[in-house]
Write a protein that holds these residues in place. Structure first.
Motif, short mmCIF file in Angstrom:
data_model
loop_
_atom_site.label_atom_id
_atom_site.label_comp_id
_atom_site.label_asym_id
_atom_site.label_seq_id
_atom_site.Cartn_x
_atom_site.Cartn_y
_atom_site.Cartn_z
N ASN A 2 0.85 -1.19 0.00
CA ASN A 2 0.00 0.00 0.00
C ASN A 2 0.89 1.25 0.00
OD1 ASN A 2 -2.36 1.53 0.28
ND2 ASN A 2 -1.97 1.69 2.49
N ASN A 3 0.57 2.20 -0.87
CA ASN A 3 1.38 3.40 -0.93
C ASN A 3 0.73 4.51 -0.09
OD1 ASN A 3 2.66 5.82 -1.63
ND2 ASN A 3 3.17 5.04 -3.67
N PRO A 4 1.35 4.81 1.06
CA PRO A 4 0.70 5.75 1.99
C PRO A 4 0.74 7.20 1.53
CG PRO A 4 2.85 5.12 2.83
CD PRO A 4 2.64 4.32 1.58
N TYR A 5 1.43 7.47 0.42
CA TYR A 5 1.53 8.86 -0.05
C TYR A 5 0.46 9.20 -1.08
CZ TYR A 5 6.11 8.64 2.16
OH TYR A 5 7.12 8.50 3.06
N ILE A 6 -0.28 8.18 -1.53
CA ILE A 6 -1.25 8.42 -2.60
C ILE A 6 -2.62 8.79 -2.01
CG2 ILE A 6 -2.35 7.43 -4.64
CD1 ILE A 6 0.70 7.74 -4.85
N PRO A 7 -3.13 9.95 -2.39
CA PRO A 7 -4.42 10.36 -1.85
C PRO A 7 -5.60 9.68 -2.56
CG PRO A 7 -3.52 12.10 -3.23
CD PRO A 7 -2.51 10.98 -3.25
N ARG A 93 -5.84 12.18 1.99
CA ARG A 93 -5.15 11.03 2.60
C ARG A 93 -5.60 10.93 4.05
NH1 ARG A 93 0.49 10.71 3.36
NH2 ARG A 93 0.68 12.97 3.23
N CYS A 238 4.29 14.33 5.89
CA CYS A 238 4.00 12.98 5.43
C CYS A 238 2.79 12.40 6.15
CB CYS A 238 5.22 12.08 5.59
SG CYS A 238 5.60 11.66 7.30
N ILE A 240 2.81 10.23 8.41
CA ILE A 240 3.01 8.83 8.77
C ILE A 240 4.32 8.61 9.54
CG2 ILE A 240 1.55 7.87 6.95
CD1 ILE A 240 4.07 7.52 5.23
#
Lengths: 272, 298, 322
Positions: A2-7, A93, A238, A240
């Motif tokens: 999972n890419n946590p930077y993608i809204p 996000r 970020c 996160i």
């Protein structure tokens, strides 16, 4: 992975100026792919593509069909958000951060203290508590602003004030034509209302000056530090716990916060 | 000679601290690396023996003057540092009364990297001109231009053309100059050591740090790096005392002095102005005169 | 341990450039090479550290065009040849921040998992080295996939299968060569400050006057943090124009005033002593608290390249003396 930077994409369903001075704008957003699960007190990063991202506490409750944010126009991204109209696509996000310990609060009296536009996540918390009313004992709210027009969610506040299962104390700093509530600063009103600290948790969000003068009152009312929670604001990027800028001691406000109990904060550098 | 200067520095620093003429003295202490001296801040008169003077005291200490707004400051200066003080006074950033200046006639500072390369960790017996930092090689003001106490005999100033490097550089073609600039700028990592080492880069908010308006994207795209270096230099036009602190601070060894030196030369040629001599004279780009040259206007 | 002929190793490395992006010391700095003839050392360690491979100074998180988000793909494989043991350890420390259970960072991990680290022992450490302060050393092999030791015409090499298989067919018996003495000599040449217990000590030093003292000469540039192999702080910004944008991350530094500056004008770390405290605390108190290891590897870059000779060893010693 999972890419946590993608809204995620969403749409603004409603947008209006929340305060009479037009410095605060509230957005109700609906995500394209279903609802977001979250805990009151968590936050989201709202993106304006090409401008950037900024963090905002979630003002809606988990039971509501939309995500609500109230945005104070202070900088580059917030100014861009103020320009957004209804039906505009937005990118989000979240949910990020820890949220209020609503499970720990169960079976206890809850006191909510707030000032100015910091009431956002407390609206979320209050509706959550009312949604699960039987799980909590007395609920007391002390909320103040400079003048009536700067109180958030005014219509709802009036509705809540009518209920007999929650004690709402609204205040403005100075006398104002037509104002029926308390007059005075939040610390003074809190002392006047004097909620019992017995079997109670206190949640406080407000501007630094309010916090500074409310802390002694909280001590006077005998709330132990570990039963006082506050939500901190820092410049978060970020969201996160990676980019490094929002730490207070070894904790990241974005990941380990934004909600902290006072006893934890008392041991950390005063970097907020 | 150097020993005598050190002795004089310590004696005077002790006196002004003891007599409460100043609260703090900014000078140099022994560095922790070969060929290195390091800025030091003395408040206790008993600590003055920490103060040293040698050919490695290259930092421009005037950069620290604005850090102590509530204090009376003693400062040890070379020619270039003294000019920074004058320049800061001209821009109303300092009050002369709050500063006690201990001047040191300077014979030029030695380039640590050149020495390391040439001699390793063992200092050379004889100091040659070629070991000097570039800024020191062309220096026109080795002696402090302003001081309350001078620690030694003034040294001989240079008389020859102060910008031989710029004159040489101007002879290159436009393409050559552009290529050189690109190569140098491309090494930049945007740590802003050049800006931070410079006494004249005192803006509360640097143009690279603002986002409304956003003048520059973050990151290391060559055009952004070039814009940084061009604007930095332009903001220094006629304000730069040519101390070379920016170039010496650069961890990436970027040659940037030629940019500000070229602008200094232009300001000298166009406005007959040199910064850091007269605290009453405002830099040409900070003022307006009916007699300003306007050849760029059609 | 095995032995490998230098010439044959470089020939093999040249062949590997077809399948791998190979980074190596290129004079002063560390960089991508097209041919092993570019490999050159100007000093014991490179200035720009290998962190740039996994956390480039500037990289796109995604591009945004007409309502579509596109994430750049990266399937490259990397060989980092000739990094120093301290820098290998620094990468292991970066892993702790980016390869976490809660939010694994895909950009970092994609590159990291496809990388082979070949460290080279430091036979003659520099005067600024202090790796031994942190339980590491000039011959430390545990954080790299392989360790090579320069013996003139050949290297001694030891490592895991992943690294050694690169050199299949080239590895010879080491003939029982002993390196203990070489190792001891290198270790003994390093003068490290004592750091034992500094993490616990710092916990009670938040409001100590030492921060003002040790930060006075600092001019708050970002040289130390940008060159530091373990500093990873970054900013996220949007760049681009018209209808095409890129969200990118770029290095940022806790030493900059604007790093924590909020839109309202409030800045929780406005004073430089607070920023210096942050840098020191992060390495010697917060990192141990979070990951049970110091966030400094003793590479000495911050000492060597500081424009005003702020020496972290001196700061450590001062803290220990409080």
């Amino acid at each position: 992975m999972n890419n946590p930077y993608i809204p995620m994409s969403g749409k603004i369903k409603k947008a209006w100026f929340e305060s009479t001075d037009r410095s605060l704008r509230t957005l109700d957003i609906v995500l394209d792919n279903g609802k977001m699960d979250f805990i009151p007190g968590q936050f989201c990063e709202i993106s304006i593509m090409g401008k950037g991202e900024s963090p905002f506490g979630i003002a809606s409750a988990p039971s509501e069909d939309f995500l609500r944010f109230t945005v104070n126009k202070t900088g580059y991204v917030t100014a861009a958000i103020h320009w957004l109209e209804e039906e505009t696509p937005v990118w989000i996000r979240g949910p990020l951060g820890n949220g209020y310990p609503v499970e720990k609060f169960e079976g206890k009296n809850i006191v909510i203290v707030s000032g100015g536009f910091a009431f956002t996540t407390l609206r979320s918390l209050l509706i959550y508590l009312l949604d699960h009313r039987d799980k909590y004992k007395d609920i007391t709210v002390v909320y103040g602003a400079r003048e009536p027009g700067l109180l958030l969610y005014r219509e709802e506040l009036q509705e809540w004030a009518k209920r007999d299962d929650v004690n709402i104390h609204l205040a403005v700093d100075a006398e104002f034509e037509g104002w029926q509530g308390h007059v005075g600063f939040v610390p003074t009103i809190l002392e006047k209302v004097s909620p019992s600290s017995e079997d109670a948790y206190l949640v406080m969000c407000g501007p630094p000056a309010m916090i500074k003068f409310t802390l002694p009152v909280i001590k006077k009312l005998n709330f132990p530090s570990e039963k006082v929670y506050t939500s901190l604001e820092r410049r978060m990027k970020c969201g996160i716990g990676k980019c490094g800028r929002c730490n207070i001691g070894p904790y990241y406000v974005c990941k380990d916060g934004p909600v902290f109990s006072l006893d934890v904060l008392e041991k950390l550098p005063k970097e907020y | 000679m150097a020993d005598k200067i050190v002795e004089n520095i310590r004696k005077e620093a002790k006196r002004i601290l003891e007599e409460k003429i100043v609260d703090i003295v900014i000078g140099f202490e022994k560095g922790t690396l070969p060929y290195t001296a390091s800025p030091v801040f003395i408040e206790n008169p008993d600590d003055v023996d920490k103060l040293i003077w040698n050919r490695y005291c290259h930092n421009n200490l005037a950069v620290y003057l604005r850090n102590f707004p509530d204090k009376k400051i003693g400062i040890i200066v070379k020619g270039c540092d003294s000019r920074s003080i004058v320049a800061l006074m001209a821009e109303k950033q300092l009050t002369r009364e709050n500063i006690y200046i201990i001047g040191v006639p300077c014979e030029g500072m030695l380039d640590k990297n050149k020495l390391l390369e040439e001699f390793g960790d063992n200092p050379p017996a004889e100091v040659k001109e070629e070991f000097l930092y570039p800024s020191c090689q062309y220096c026109e003001h080795k002696n402090p231009v302003i001081y309350d106490f001078l620690t030694g005999e003034p040294v001989q100033e240079k008389e020859e053309e102060p910008y031989p490097d710029v004159v040489e550089f101007e002879k290159k073609t436009l393409d050559e100059r552009w290529k050189y600039f690109q190569e140098e700028a491309s090494k930049c990592i945007r740590c802003y050591a050049c800006r931070q080492a410079c006494p004249m880069c005192y803006c509360e908010e640097c143009f690279v740090d603002t986002n409304s308006p956003k003048w520059l994207d973050p990151g290391i795209d060559l055009p952004d790096l070039q814009v940084w270096h061009i604007i930095r230099a332009y903001h220094q036009a006629g304000r730069c005392v040519d101390c070379g602190a920016c170039e010496r601070a650069c961890p990436m060894d970027i040659k940037i002095l030629w940019l500000t030196r070229k602008l200094n030369k232009d300001v000298r040629d166009l406005f007959e102005f040199e910064i850091g001599i007269d605290p009453e004279k405002v830099p040409p780009l900070g003022t307006f005169s009916l007699y300003d040259k306007e050849e760029f206007l059609i | 341990m095995k032995k490998i002929d230098k010439k044959r190793l470089f020939e093999r490395l040249n062949n590997l450039i077809k399948d791998y992006v190979v980074y190596a010391p290129k004079g002063k700095d560390f960089g991508k090479i097209e041919d092993t003839s570019e490999i050159k050392r100007e000093s014991i360690n490179v200035r720009l550290s290998p962190k740039q491979v996994f956390l480039p100074q500037e990289e796109a998180l995604f591009t945004f065009k007409q309502g579509d988000i596109k994430v750049p793909e990266n399937n490259e494989k990397y060989i980092l040849f000739g990094i120093r043991p301290c820098d290998a350890k620094a990468i292991a420390l970066l892993d702790k921040n980016f390869d976490t259970k809660d939010f694994p960072d895909p950009y970092y991990i994609d590159r990291r998992k496809n990388s082979i680290l070949i460290a080279e022992a430091c036979i003659e450490p520099e005067s600024t080295c202090f790796c031994t302060a942190f339980g590491s050393g000039p011959f430390e092999s545990k954080d790299a996939d392989a360790l090579i030791i320069d013996r003139g015409d050949y290297y001694l090499i030891d490592g895991n299968e992943k690294a050694l298989s690169l050199f299949d067919g080239l590895l010879e018996d080491d003939g029982g060569e002993k390196i203990l003495e070489l190792k001891k000599k290198a270790e003994d040449s390093i003068k490290s400050p004592v750091v034992e217990g500094i993490d616990k000590k710092l916990s009670s030093m938040i409001d100590d006057p030492i921060w003002d003292e040790v930060s006075r000469k600092c001019i708050t540039c970002g040289a130390c943090t940008y060159l530091c192999p373990t500093c990873y702080c970054f900013d996220i910004q949007d760049v681009g124009k018209d209808d095409k944008y890129m969200r990118e991350r770029v290095w940022d530094s806790c030493m900059f005033t604007v790093y924590t500056l909020e839109a309202s004008g409030h800045n929780p770390r406005k004073e430089k002593e607070k920023r210096m405290r942050q840098r020191v605390m992060h390495k010697f108190n917060y990192y141990p608290f979070l990951y049970d290891e110091y966030g400094c590897v003793g590479c000495g870059r911050c000492i060597k390249y500081c424009p005003v000779n702020v020496d972290i060893r001196k700061i450590i010693t001062k803290i220990m003396e409080v």
